[in-house]
Design a protein around this motif. Structure first.
Motif, PDB file in Angstrom:
ATOM      1  N   MET A 291       1.108 -46.752 -49.257  1.00  7.66           N
ATOM      2  CA  MET A 291       0.553 -47.390 -48.061  1.00  7.66           C
ATOM      3  C   MET A 291      -0.201 -48.644 -48.510  1.00  7.66           C
ATOM      4  O   MET A 291      -1.286 -48.561 -49.091  1.00  7.66           O
ATOM      5  CB  MET A 291      -0.379 -46.424 -47.331  1.00  7.66           C
ATOM      6  CG  MET A 291       0.224 -45.050 -47.060  1.00  7.66           C
ATOM      7  SD  MET A 291       1.617 -45.103 -45.918  1.00  7.66           S
ATOM      8  CE  MET A 291       0.761 -45.432 -44.373  1.00  7.66           C
ATOM      9  N   ASP A 292       0.377 -49.783 -48.245  1.00  5.24           N
ATOM     10  CA  ASP A 292      -0.154 -51.065 -48.719  1.00  5.24           C
ATOM     11  C   ASP A 292      -0.762 -51.802 -47.525  1.00  5.24           C
ATOM     12  O   ASP A 292      -0.122 -52.673 -46.926  1.00  5.24           O
ATOM     13  CB  ASP A 292       0.981 -51.859 -49.363  1.00  5.24           C
ATOM     14  CG  ASP A 292       0.510 -53.160 -49.984  1.00  5.24           C
ATOM     15  OD1 ASP A 292      -0.709 -53.348 -50.121  1.00  5.24           O
ATOM     16  OD2 ASP A 292       1.371 -53.995 -50.315  1.00  5.24           O
ATOM     17  N   ILE A 293      -2.000 -51.466 -47.189  1.00  2.00           N
ATOM     18  CA  ILE A 293      -2.607 -51.912 -45.930  1.00  2.00           C
ATOM     19  C   ILE A 293      -2.593 -53.434 -45.767  1.00  2.00           C
ATOM     20  O   ILE A 293      -2.257 -53.952 -44.704  1.00  2.00           O
ATOM     21  CB  ILE A 293      -4.065 -51.397 -45.815  1.00  2.00           C
ATOM     22  CG1 ILE A 293      -4.132 -49.884 -46.010  1.00  2.00           C
ATOM     23  CG2 ILE A 293      -4.663 -51.788 -44.465  1.00  2.00           C
ATOM     24  CD1 ILE A 293      -3.237 -49.109 -45.094  1.00  2.00           C
ATOM     25  N   LYS A 294      -2.933 -54.159 -46.810  1.00  2.00           N
ATOM     26  CA  LYS A 294      -3.042 -55.615 -46.713  1.00  2.00           C
ATOM     27  C   LYS A 294      -1.851 -56.359 -47.311  1.00  2.00           C
ATOM     28  O   LYS A 294      -1.889 -57.570 -47.461  1.00  2.00           O
ATOM     29  CB  LYS A 294      -4.332 -56.081 -47.397  1.00  2.00           C
ATOM     30  CG  LYS A 294      -5.600 -55.528 -46.762  1.00  2.00           C
ATOM     31  CD  LYS A 294      -5.852 -56.099 -45.382  1.00  2.00           C
ATOM     32  CE  LYS A 294      -6.307 -57.529 -45.438  1.00  2.00           C
ATOM     33  NZ  LYS A 294      -6.654 -58.084 -44.120  1.00  2.00           N
ATOM     34  N   GLY A 295      -0.793 -55.630 -47.673  1.00  2.00           N
ATOM     35  CA  GLY A 295       0.406 -56.286 -48.181  1.00  2.00           C
ATOM     36  C   GLY A 295       0.237 -56.910 -49.553  1.00  2.00           C
ATOM     37  O   GLY A 295       0.662 -58.044 -49.779  1.00  2.00           O
ATOM     38  N   MET A 296      -0.339 -56.172 -50.482  1.00  3.32           N
ATOM     39  CA  MET A 296      -0.531 -56.676 -51.846  1.00  3.32           C
ATOM     40  C   MET A 296       0.782 -56.789 -52.610  1.00  3.32           C
ATOM     41  O   MET A 296       0.942 -57.660 -53.458  1.00  3.32           O
ATOM     42  CB  MET A 296      -1.473 -55.745 -52.628  1.00  3.32           C
ATOM     43  CG  MET A 296      -2.926 -55.825 -52.251  1.00  3.32           C
ATOM     44  SD  MET A 296      -3.925 -54.701 -53.288  1.00  3.32           S
ATOM     45  CE  MET A 296      -3.630 -55.394 -54.929  1.00  3.32           C
TER      46      MET A 296
END
Length: 460
Positions: A439-444
């Motif tokens: 789950m990559d909340i901020k789009g890293m």
């Protein structure tokens, strides 16, 4: 010679009341030009400053070690100053109404030590009217002095962005206001000592108070729109980040992004404005709608994590999930009102065991506020899902293969080998079996790369 001239010539001092993420950088900046007293009721914090340690990480230990600020927790020292700046937190209560307790307490402390011919400037974010209707009466009662006769007041909303090394006190136009023209002129000149880009003179204290509270309300609403788009596009199977990149090519598209909106400003200040509006008989529609969307995003992220775990054939009850980042924003140790905690609480409701990794967070505050002890990256093993919630710089050295080793049965995949065999059905089957929930909340991370090497990837 007026108060400004006496301050400039070091015949009078400036005091900073409240040495947190806002007050301390202001104190340090003024100390380069004039004599400054830095006051805080937190003795432990003052002792750290005296030792040359910057717990906020806003200016760094070197700056604290070399500053001339007189750090103190002795309130009587405030009597040595004639120009006082109050920069204390203004949180909300559990019912989301303003909690003015810190501001009222600071006003009482200052009032007990206020001397004639002083100017008091408030920086704390408030709804219009607080400075004159709530703070001034406290100052008068505690000091026995009369506002407008024995002392004057002004308001200059803080605009420091914690963790932001580009937009600093010196490089942000400072809104200033005063109860009369003479006060406004002195307040403006004092701040011009440290604000390189200049000041903006608001026509009244209430205007300055209102300007500050709507700055964060506007940002909150824009992020809420992005969060709502993310929810819609996720249902449609469309990547929100890709949509925003495409829309961002238009010159007038506002580049906001979805995320967890916490902290002591954006997630709090709109409630000050709506509270005052309700007192006047108006009930907000847009502002509170935006707040509701943003307040619910922690639960949405947790539920999305659970859904992806189920799709990956993971047993939810008893699962282990690692969360990278718990501060309210990247590269900042502040954990106040962080919405990552909402994700943790919701996951725990499902019987999930959560481990937190955050090398930036203030560990003492994290324990006192939430009873959470962070762990090291090396302790993250046998995970069923991993959530990257806050994109700290420290996390950017991790690549997808490093992360893959943190799961229960996953093995790293050589990307060059993968590209050679990616078209084979056997490889596709292996990837499906090896699916790891990320789950990559901020789009890293790169979505395509993550999916190619076997991650069940999701982002806002």
């Amino acid at each position: 010679m007026n108060l400004y001239d006496r301050i400039k010539n070091r015949q009078e001092k400036i005091s900073l009341i409240g040495l947190g993420y806002v007050g301390m950088p202001i104190a340090v900046a003024f100390a380069k030009k004039v004599d400054v007293i830095g006051f805080d009721v937190n003795r432990e914090k003052i002792e750290q400053y005296k030792k040359g340690i910057d717990p906020t990480k806003e200016v760094g230990n070197d700056v604290i070690q070399n500053t001339t600020v007189e750090f103190t927790y002795e309130e009587s020292m405030l009597r040595d100053s004639k120009f006082h700046i109050v920069a204390v937190p203004t949180p909300v209560k559990d019912d989301r109404t303003p909690d003015l307790t810190p501001l009222e307490s600071a006003s009482r402390t200052l009032g007990r030590n206020l001397t004639k011919n002083s100017i008091v400037v408030y920086e704390s974010t408030v709804y219009p009217g607080v400075t004159e209707d709530i703070c001034v009466p406290i100052l008068e009662k505690e000091s026995g002095l009369k506002c407008g006769v024995d002392f004057k007041v002004g308001y200059s909303p803080e605009r420091i962005n914690p963790g932001d090394q580009e937009h600093r006190l010196e490089s942000i136009i400072k809104v200033v206001s005063g109860m009369d023209e003479e006060t406004l002129d002195i307040v403006a000149k004092v701040y011009e000592l440290v604000v390189d880009v200049g000041v903006y003179k608001a026509e009244s204290i209430k205007v300055a108070e209102a300007a500050k509270v709507i700055e964060n309300a506007q940002r909150d609403i824009n992020i809420a729109f992005m969060n709502e788009l993310s929810i819609i596009f996720n249902k449609m199977g469309i990547d929100t980040k890709a949509v925003l990149e495409a829309a961002g090519t238009k010159w007038n598209f506002l580049k906001f992004f979805p995320g967890l909106v916490g902290g002591h400003c954006i997630g709090v200040d709109p409630y000050y404005l709506t509270y005052k509006a309700e007192q006047m008989g108006y009930y907000s529609q847009i502002i509170l709608s935006g707040r509701k969307i943003n307040d619910d995003m922690g639960k949405y992220v947790a539920e999305s994590t659970v859904k992806n775990m189920i799709k990956a054939n993971k047993q939810v009850n008893g699962a282990k999930v690692a969360i990278f980042g718990i501060t309210f924003k990247e590269n900042c140790p502040d954990v106040r009102n962080t919405k990552v905690v909402d994700v943790i609480k919701e996951l725990e409701e499902y019987g999930v065991t959560v481990k937190v990794v955050d090398p930036v967070a203030d560990k003492e505050d994290l324990w006192q506020e939430y009873r959470i002890n962070p762990c090291g990256v090396d302790e993250i093993k046998e995970m069923d899902a991993i959530i990257f919630a806050v994109p700290h710089e420290e996390f950017k050295d991790l690549n997808l293969n490093d992360i893959k080793l943190m799961y229960g049965s996953a093995e790293p995949i050589d990307l060059e080998v993968m590209n050679e065999v990616a078209a084979t059905s056997e490889f596709e089957a292996e990837i499906q079996r090896d699916s790891c929930v990320l789950m990559d909340i901020k789009g890293m991370f790169d979505r395509k790369e993550a999916e190619q090497i076997g991650f069940k990837y999701w982002r806002l």
